[in-house]
Design a protein around this motif. Structure first.
Motif, PDB file in Angstrom:
ATOM      1  N   VAL A  84      38.482   2.050  13.683  1.00  0.00           N
ATOM      2  CA  VAL A  84      39.464   3.020  14.131  1.00  0.00           C
ATOM      3  C   VAL A  84      40.692   2.084  14.822  1.00  0.00           C
ATOM      4  N   ASP A  85      42.018   2.235  14.418  1.00  0.00           N
ATOM      5  CA  ASP A  85      43.132   1.168  14.805  1.00  0.00           C
ATOM      6  C   ASP A  85      43.923   2.162  15.742  1.00  0.00           C
ATOM      7  N   TYR A  86      44.086   1.766  16.825  1.00  0.00           N
ATOM      8  CA  TYR A  86      44.793   2.904  17.804  1.00  0.00           C
ATOM      9  C   TYR A  86      46.347   2.490  17.708  1.00  0.00           C
ATOM     10  N   LEU A 114      34.894  -0.716  16.044  1.00  0.00           N
ATOM     11  CA  LEU A 114      34.452  -1.071  14.957  1.00  0.00           C
ATOM     12  C   LEU A 114      33.093  -0.786  15.194  1.00  0.00           C
ATOM     13  N   ALA A 115      32.203  -0.057  14.112  1.00  0.00           N
ATOM     14  CA  ALA A 115      31.000   0.012  14.087  1.00  0.00           C
ATOM     15  C   ALA A 115      30.170  -0.157  12.826  1.00  0.00           C
ATOM     16  N   SER A 138      31.964  -2.744  18.303  1.00  0.00           N
ATOM     17  CA  SER A 138      32.804  -3.718  19.001  1.00  0.00           C
ATOM     18  C   SER A 138      34.236  -3.020  19.459  1.00  0.00           C
ATOM     19  N   SER A 139      34.623  -3.197  20.460  1.00  0.00           N
ATOM     20  CA  SER A 139      35.870  -2.249  20.965  1.00  0.00           C
ATOM     21  C   SER A 139      36.598  -3.410  21.760  1.00  0.00           C
ATOM     22  N   ALA A 148      28.112  -4.149  21.834  1.00  0.00           N
ATOM     23  CA  ALA A 148      26.997  -3.350  22.230  1.00  0.00           C
ATOM     24  C   ALA A 148      26.205  -3.096  20.784  1.00  0.00           C
ATOM     25  N   PHE A 149      24.954  -3.041  21.256  1.00  0.00           N
ATOM     26  CA  PHE A 149      24.075  -2.357  20.042  1.00  0.00           C
ATOM     27  C   PHE A 149      23.636  -1.119  20.527  1.00  0.00           C
ATOM     28  N   ALA A 150      23.432  -0.243  19.334  1.00  0.00           N
ATOM     29  CA  ALA A 150      22.934   1.064  19.695  1.00  0.00           C
ATOM     30  C   ALA A 150      22.029   1.601  18.582  1.00  0.00           C
ATOM     31  N   ALA A 151      21.193   2.558  18.814  1.00  0.00           N
ATOM     32  CA  ALA A 151      20.357   3.206  17.899  1.00  0.00           C
ATOM     33  C   ALA A 151      20.617   4.817  17.907  1.00  0.00           C
TER      34      ALA A 151
END
Length: 168
Positions: A84-86, A114-115, A138-139, A148-151
């Motif tokens: 996403v580009d704001y 970005l994910a 990443s933001s 961050a990392f997520a699952a």
């Protein structure tokens, strides 16, 4: 901000999810399973690519890319990227002098998200599946950033006799 909030599914990967009120946890298939429920990759039948980009209001742009394929007999895997580009909204400044509040613009700032993810899903028995997506996020906004990392974990069930599905 109010205009963007009135667009349902504004950051959805594709048109099917928003058309269904984003009720895709049970019905996502192929590359869309990467974004909604990785358990559905257990039913992957072919190589599939999902590509989407949209220009939104106020210079906001959003895109997704996904690739999914079957792996072995009862499973599938895939990779996904969402961006996403704001745009470059104005940077407001507020000043208070003598009890009077005034606002002005002091240039612009930029922001983006970005994910990237890797997903795997597998069936057990014939009508149940489980899945997992591991992703890095990443933001950035102005001169600040975060990572961050997520699952994501998912479960899915499909009836063997009638067209009924459930997803969790």
């Amino acid at each position: 901000q109010a205009e963007r909030d009135q667009i349902p599914g504004v950051f959805a990967p594709g048109a099917r999810g928003p058309a269904m009120g984003d009720a895709m946890t049970a019905s996502a298939e192929g590359a869309l399973a990467l974004h909604y429920n990785p358990a559905s990759l257990g039913w992957a039948e072919r190589h599939e690519v999902d590509v989407m980009y949209q220009d939104l209001v106020l210079g906001i742009g959003q895109g997704t890319l996904g690739y999914a394929q079957p792996a072995w007999d009862l499973s599938g895997w895939g990779v996904s990227v969402s961006y996403v580009d704001y745009g470059s909204p104005p940077r407001p400044t507020i000043a208070v002098a003598g009890g009077v509040v005034s606002a002005s613009q002091a240039g612009t700032f930029e922001g983006s998200d970005l994910a990237t993810g890797v997903s795997f899903g597998s069936r057990f028995w014939d009508q149940y599946a489980w899945g997992v997506t591991v992703k890095g996020i990443s933001s950035e906004i102005d001169d600040r950033s975060a990572s961050a990392f997520a699952a994501d974990l998912g479960l899915a069930w499909r009836s063997p006799t009638i067209p009924l599905r459930a997803g969790f």
